[in-house]
Scaffold this active site. Structure first.
Site, PDB file in Angstrom:
ATOM      1  N   TYR A  98      54.204  37.033  44.331  1.00 50.89           N
ATOM      2  CA  TYR A  98      55.425  37.699  44.792  1.00 50.89           C
ATOM      3  C   TYR A  98      55.646  37.539  46.291  1.00 50.89           C
ATOM      4  O   TYR A  98      56.579  38.100  46.847  1.00 50.89           O
ATOM      5  CB  TYR A  98      55.375  39.198  44.474  1.00 50.89           C
ATOM      6  CG  TYR A  98      55.503  39.530  43.010  1.00 50.89           C
ATOM      7  CD1 TYR A  98      55.004  38.683  42.033  1.00 50.89           C
ATOM      8  CD2 TYR A  98      56.114  40.706  42.609  1.00 50.89           C
ATOM      9  CE1 TYR A  98      55.108  38.998  40.697  1.00 50.89           C
ATOM     10  CE2 TYR A  98      56.224  41.032  41.270  1.00 50.89           C
ATOM     11  CZ  TYR A  98      55.720  40.171  40.317  1.00 50.89           C
ATOM     12  OH  TYR A  98      55.820  40.480  38.987  1.00 50.89           O
TER      13      TYR A  98
ATOM     14  N   LYS B 161      41.644  38.341  37.128  1.00 55.35           N
ATOM     15  CA  LYS B 161      41.390  37.261  36.161  1.00 55.35           C
ATOM     16  C   LYS B 161      40.481  36.257  36.876  1.00 55.35           C
ATOM     17  O   LYS B 161      40.788  35.064  36.999  1.00 55.35           O
ATOM     18  CB  LYS B 161      42.739  36.635  35.750  1.00 55.35           C
ATOM     19  CG  LYS B 161      42.656  35.654  34.622  1.00 55.35           C
ATOM     20  CD  LYS B 161      42.600  36.281  33.253  1.00 55.35           C
ATOM     21  CE  LYS B 161      42.390  35.244  32.185  1.00 55.35           C
ATOM     22  NZ  LYS B 161      42.217  35.817  30.839  1.00 55.35           N
TER      23      LYS B 161
ATOM     24  N   ASP C  82      43.538  40.837  30.814  1.00 56.54           N
ATOM     25  CA  ASP C  82      43.967  40.833  29.397  1.00 56.54           C
ATOM     26  C   ASP C  82      43.194  41.898  28.611  1.00 56.54           C
ATOM     27  O   ASP C  82      43.782  42.657  27.831  1.00 56.54           O
ATOM     28  CB  ASP C  82      43.832  39.442  28.758  1.00 56.54           C
ATOM     29  CG  ASP C  82      42.613  38.667  29.230  1.00 56.54           C
ATOM     30  OD1 ASP C  82      41.879  39.181  30.095  1.00 56.54           O
ATOM     31  OD2 ASP C  82      42.382  37.555  28.722  1.00 56.54           O
TER      32      ASP C  82
ATOM     33  N   ASP D  28      52.417  44.937  38.692  1.00 54.14           N
ATOM     34  CA  ASP D  28      53.791  45.099  38.232  1.00 54.14           C
ATOM     35  C   ASP D  28      53.803  45.290  36.709  1.00 54.14           C
ATOM     36  O   ASP D  28      54.431  46.218  36.172  1.00 54.14           O
ATOM     37  CB  ASP D  28      54.587  43.845  38.625  1.00 54.14           C
ATOM     38  CG  ASP D  28      56.073  44.019  38.457  1.00 54.14           C
ATOM     39  OD1 ASP D  28      56.518  45.154  38.205  1.00 54.14           O
ATOM     40  OD2 ASP D  28      56.806  43.019  38.568  1.00 54.14           O
TER      41      ASP D  28
END
Ligand code: NAD
Length: 359
Positions: A123, A190, A223, A247
């Site tokens: 972002y 991740k 995840d 987000d």
């Protein structure tokens, strides 16, 4: 008296801002409001969506409560919300997600806090459009220096994650946990796939955790985090995440507690803090005294806590919770049937909350 800027926004903004201001004043918080405009209404009159005196007021008071502002799609101005966060370096986005009795949801006992990094990651706005000369140059450079090759007709978004950016947000999460008497911080990433960005984030998270050993720390792969939040949300407390995962997970958590109508937020940095609802300006309801003021009022609760006004914050939160639990003086979206004729307006819901505030 404390000076606070109230940005009234556009669409449903002015109505919920006024309802929220009245509720906060009823707690005796002793605030001198500097009421300022931003958004499409003031733009039509003055030519700018963010007048200088609005930005100046926010800089001067340091703390602001902001109603939603429309971001026109395609043409028009860029997001004022993003502009304010970047200009004031409001690096921490705070989104508590808590179940209130009376809000329709699949879950009844959620109490999570999402701390999202607000300035870096995909972002940051460092993007290269497919087919442009700069993009072709970048792809050639990458293909020369990397074993992995990028296809020539790709668009590229850069994902910067820095040590400083990660350190300050993870420390923010620990500080917030300590201040609110919370027990655990979970860092989400991740790192198994993106070793140089999320891996750095995880290394920094572990370093910061060592300096905050009074609070439990753990990490989760994003995840797996999604699945765990749906299956066992009670295992989690404060979550800290880079921008993109933050987000997504903050919306997931808002969904656990009943959606946008009850999702408050704050954007916080060293130079200031702006508190705002997660929802937008819902232009189709503008001027109808119809929408739910709860999310902005709960953002006001966060603001009062940030200002050190704990008693006033608790008083207001309890009053909101009592009105929602009764289910009588609530807006249409909180009724089991959205066409329920007993639903009250924005202003009347604020009146009911004010009646419950202990003086
Ligand atoms: P939105 O949140 O404004 O509205 C989506 C729908 O949610 C509405 O149609 C309404 O049904 C419902 N809703 C939202 N707030 C509600 C409330 N307080 N009470 C009852 N129902 C409510 O989202 P959108 O339509 O995608 O966005 C409208 C504009 O708001 C866009 O220009 C967007 O960019 C902007 N926006 C601003 C902010 C902000 O100021 N921080 C945040 C999100 C979106």
């Amino acid at each position: 008296m404390t000076d606070i800027t109230l940005v009234t926004g556009d669409g449903i903004g002015p109505e919920i801002a006024e309802a929220t201001r009245r509720c906060i004043d009823a707690t005796g918080a002793d605030i001198n409001w500097l009421i300022k405009e931003a958004g499409i209404d003031v733009m039509e009159r003055t030519g700018t969506p963010l007048p200088d005196d609005t930005l100046e007021a926010i800089r001067k008071t340091g703390t602001a409560l902001k109603a939603p502002i429309t971001t026109p799609v395609g043409t028009g101005f860029r997001s004022i919300n993003v502009h304010l966060r970047q200009t004031l370096d409001l690096y921490a986005c705070l989104r508590p997600c808590k179940s209130y009795e009376g809000v329709r949801s699949r879950y009844s006992d959620i109490d999570l806090v999402v701390v999202r990094e607000n300035t870096e990651d995909c972002y940051a706005g460092v993007e290269f459009q497919r087919g442009k000369d700069d993009t072709d140059e970048l792809i050639s450079w990458v293909n020369k220096h990397s074993e992995k090759q990028v296809r020539g007709n790709s668009g590229i978004t850069i994902k910067p994650i820095s040590v400083e950016g990660s350190e300050r947000i993870v420390q923010f999460a620990f500080d917030y946990a300590r201040k609110l008497g919370r027990k655990k911080v979970t860092s989400v990433h991740k790192a198994n796939i993106m070793k140089f960005t999320d891996g750095l984030w995880l290394d920094v998270s572990r370093e910061v955790a060592k300096k905050n050993s009074d609070i439990e720390f753990e990490d989760r792969i994003v995840d797996n985090m999604c699945m765990q939040l749906i299956q066992k949300p009670e295992l989690y407390d404060v979550l800290v995440l880079p921008n993109l995962y933050g987000d997504i997970i903050s919306d997931l958590c808002a969904g656990l507690v009943g959606g946008l109508g009850v999702a408050p937020g704050g954007n916080i940095g060293e130079k200031g803090a702006i508190f705002e609802a997660t929802h937008g300006s819902a232009p189709k309801y503008k001027g109808q005294n119809k929408v739910n003021p709860t999310a902005l009022i709960l953002s006001g609760v966060l603001m009062l806590r940030h200002m050190g006004k704990k008693a006033e914050a608790d008083n207001l939160e309890n009053a909101v919770a009592a009105v929602i639990a009764e289910g009588k003086s609530v807006t249409y979206d909180m009724k089991p049937d959205r066409d329920d004729p007993t639903a009250v307006g924005t202003s009347q819901m604020a009146d009911a909350i004010i009646e419950k505030i202990k003086t």
